[in-house]
Design an enzyme around this catalytic site. Structure first.
Site, PDB file in Angstrom:
ATOM      1  N   GLU A  56       0.791  -1.227   0.000  1.00 45.18           N
ATOM      2  CA  GLU A  56       0.000   0.000   0.000  1.00 45.18           C
ATOM      3  C   GLU A  56       0.829   1.287   0.000  1.00 45.18           C
ATOM      4  OE1 GLU A  56      -2.772  -0.461   3.243  1.00 45.18           O
ATOM      5  OE2 GLU A  56      -3.296  -2.477   2.630  1.00 45.18           O
ATOM      6  N   GLU A  63      -6.745 -10.406  -0.864  1.00 47.05           N
ATOM      7  CA  GLU A  63      -7.450 -10.118   0.398  1.00 47.05           C
ATOM      8  C   GLU A  63      -8.946  -9.865   0.165  1.00 47.05           C
ATOM      9  OE1 GLU A  63      -5.703  -6.922   2.619  1.00 47.05           O
ATOM     10  OE2 GLU A  63      -3.648  -7.511   2.184  1.00 47.05           O
TER      11      GLU A  63
HETATM   12  O1  G3I Z   1      -2.804  -6.878  19.102  1.00 48.10           O
HETATM   13  C1  G3I Z   1      -3.648  -5.853  19.672  1.00 48.10           C
HETATM   14  C2  G3I Z   1      -4.126  -6.291  21.048  1.00 48.10           C
HETATM   15  O2  G3I Z   1      -2.996  -6.371  21.922  1.00 48.10           O
HETATM   16  C3  G3I Z   1      -5.137  -5.255  21.584  1.00 48.10           C
HETATM   17  O3  G3I Z   1      -5.640  -5.698  22.820  1.00 48.10           O
HETATM   18  C4  G3I Z   1      -6.269  -5.127  20.571  1.00 48.10           C
HETATM   19  C5  G3I Z   1      -7.321  -4.123  20.992  1.00 48.10           C
HETATM   20  O4  G3I Z   1      -6.761  -2.832  20.855  1.00 48.10           O
HETATM   21  O5  G3I Z   1      -5.738  -4.673  19.298  1.00 48.10           O
HETATM   22  C6  G3I Z   1      -4.849  -5.658  18.771  1.00 48.10           C
HETATM   23  O6  G3I Z   1      -4.348  -5.172  17.535  1.00 48.10           O
HETATM   24  C7  G3I Z   1      -5.304  -5.236  16.477  1.00 48.10           C
HETATM   25  C8  G3I Z   1      -4.687  -6.066  15.328  1.00 48.10           C
HETATM   26  O7  G3I Z   1      -5.559  -6.083  14.180  1.00 48.10           O
HETATM   27  C9  G3I Z   1      -4.418  -7.506  15.778  1.00 48.10           C
HETATM   28  O8  G3I Z   1      -5.628  -8.118  16.114  1.00 48.10           O
HETATM   29  C10 G3I Z   1      -5.553  -3.813  15.967  1.00 48.10           C
HETATM   30  O9  G3I Z   1      -6.249  -3.095  16.967  1.00 48.10           O
HETATM   31  C11 G3I Z   1      -6.409  -3.866  14.694  1.00 48.10           C
HETATM   32  O10 G3I Z   1      -6.507  -2.571  14.129  1.00 48.10           O
HETATM   33  C12 G3I Z   1      -5.729  -4.761  13.647  1.00 48.10           C
HETATM   34  O11 G3I Z   1      -6.588  -4.810  12.534  1.00 48.10           O
HETATM   35  C13 G3I Z   1      -5.988  -5.423  11.369  1.00 48.10           C
HETATM   36  C14 G3I Z   1      -5.736  -4.327  10.324  1.00 48.10           C
HETATM   37  O12 G3I Z   1      -5.187  -4.930   9.139  1.00 48.10           O
HETATM   38  C15 G3I Z   1      -4.764  -3.281  10.831  1.00 48.10           C
HETATM   39  O13 G3I Z   1      -4.687  -2.269   9.843  1.00 48.10           O
HETATM   40  C16 G3I Z   1      -6.989  -6.417  10.788  1.00 48.10           C
HETATM   41  O14 G3I Z   1      -7.156  -7.496  11.700  1.00 48.10           O
HETATM   42  C17 G3I Z   1      -6.494  -6.957   9.453  1.00 48.10           C
HETATM   43  O15 G3I Z   1      -7.515  -7.729   8.821  1.00 48.10           O
HETATM   44  C18 G3I Z   1      -6.145  -5.801   8.519  1.00 48.10           C
HETATM   45  O16 G3I Z   1      -5.629  -6.337   7.352  1.00 48.10           O
HETATM   46  C19 G3I Z   1      -5.143  -5.370   6.395  1.00 48.10           C
HETATM   47  C20 G3I Z   1      -3.989  -6.014   5.663  1.00 48.10           C
HETATM   48  O17 G3I Z   1      -2.990  -6.402   6.588  1.00 48.10           O
HETATM   49  C21 G3I Z   1      -3.452  -5.079   4.594  1.00 48.10           C
HETATM   50  N1  G3I Z   1      -4.528  -4.696   3.665  1.00 48.10           N
HETATM   51  C22 G3I Z   1      -5.668  -4.065   4.340  1.00 48.10           C
HETATM   52  C23 G3I Z   1      -6.245  -5.016   5.382  1.00 48.10           C
HETATM   53  C24 G3I Z   1      -7.459  -4.392   6.047  1.00 48.10           C
HETATM   54  O18 G3I Z   1      -7.090  -3.250   6.770  1.00 48.10           O
END
Ligand code: G3I
Length: 331
Positions: free
Chosen positions: A145, A254
């Protein structure tokens, strides 16, 4: 007529006459069919039962990103990634995700201002991740990205401190590790007839001219209300053919399709969208895989928009049939 032969007399394997899973159907047309995987949903046995039955490949959704794998400089945490890989016992293809990205990046990286220090940090991270998973991941999303909707470069510490050249530098660092893996550029909305699509193509063309890239991941995070205008299967097909002409492999990396409701009408629209885009991949030789970004709607990053193939109770939605029909309809 032998069991393997159909009325047409072809030597179609039995599993291709009437495939019962997405992976079987995909194999019959030479496409991997996978999902992104998380660890926490596996507490429900249906999660891995569904994966093992239907899919032959996966991408770690979060467990091999920088903030998880190197939370502090030089402090490597491979336990989440190892736990995730250990969940799957059958032979599968795994694409690593992702090495250099503006998101899910620890503060110690975001705070860097010195180009030499940032280059060394990138080199160390790329080398460690590729080396640690060598032999178990066939490819990596090296850079994720980079471009904005208007075709400009996205703001990030890499862009600010190293300039436009950081992308090629990251791919060169990945090449220098010397692992026998495929290096991918991965992005969303680059399947569209847009400035972003063109900017991504120009970026990847430059990488390809230097032998630094092997493939492109089209994320396909689709919103049904922007289909078929902004999200156009024909535009997607055109870009696939452009990258094919560069000698690159592409895949759907994705995919999910957000819908405004779970009305029968919206579920059927979702089914059609999955069909149309997966069908383009099936028909285009340069497209080798379809990855859906999750299994059940409730564990999706867009869980409010019912974007995936399965409901929370693991019941297949019409979208599942859209993918199956796209894989099995006659070419
Ligand atoms: O690991 C922390 C945890 O310690 C904490 O308690 C919890 C609550 O705050 O958050 C956890 O982190 C989360 C992480 O996923 C792991 O679960 C983040 O808040 C959350 O924002 C993150 O979301 C991921 C997102 O990328 C981040 O931008 C999504 O699961 C994931 O599906 C998404 O995937 C991305 C691809 O990697 C790249 N392309 C876009 C796609 C969608 O955004």
């Amino acid at each position: 007529m032998t069991p393997a032969e159909t009325t047409t007399g072809s030597n179609t394997p039995p599993s291709c006459v009437n495939p019962s899973t997405l992976a079987q159907a995909g194999a019959c047309v030479g496409k991997r069919v996978g999902v992104s995987l998380l660890r926490f949903p596996a507490s429900d046995p249906r999660y891995l039962q569904t994966f093992n039955r239907e899919f032959d490949s996966f991408t770690p959704e979060n467990d091999t990103k920088w903030d998880t794998a190197q939370p502090d400089r030089g402090n490597w945490n491979h336990q989440p990634g190892e736990e995730l890989l250990a969940m799957v016992s059958k032979p599968v293809s795994i694409k690593g995700h992702t090495l250099v990205w503006h998101n899910q990046l620890p503060d110690y990286v975001n705070g860097i201002n010195d180009p030499g220090q940032l280059r060394q940090m990138m080199r160390d991270h790329i080398r460690e991740m590729i080396t640690h998973y060598q032999g178990r991941m066939f490819a990596w999303d090296v850079v994720n990205e980079v471009v904005n909707e208007d075709g400009s470069r996205r703001n990030s510490v890499f862009q600010r401190v190293l300039g436009d050249g950081y992308v090629a530098e990251a791919f060169q660092m990945a090449r220098d590790v010397g692992a026998d893996i495929e290096l991918y550029y991965n992005d969303f909305n680059i399947e569209t007839d847009s400035e972003k699509g063109q900017a991504a193509y120009d970026l990847v063309s430059d990488l390809a001219s230097r032998g630094l890239v092997d493939g492109v991941g089209f994320q396909l995070h689709i919103e049904s209300n922007l289909y078929p205008g902004y999200f156009s299967p024909n535009a997607f097909r055109n870009w696939i053919r452009m990258y094919d002409a560069l000698g690159l492999t592409v895949n759907i990396s994705e995919m999910d399709v957000r819908i405004p409701s779970t009305s029968l009408q919206d579920l059927e629209i979702q089914r059609d969208i999955y069909y149309d885009f997966v069908r383009v991949c099936v028909e285009e030789p340069a497209c080798d895989a379809i990855t859906i970004w999750g299994i059940t709607d409730n564990f999706s990053w867009q869980s409010n928009d019912d974007p995936l193939l399965y409901r929370e109770n693991y019941q297949a939605k019409p979208a599942y049939l859209g993918v199956m029909d796209a894989l099995t309809d006659p070419l």
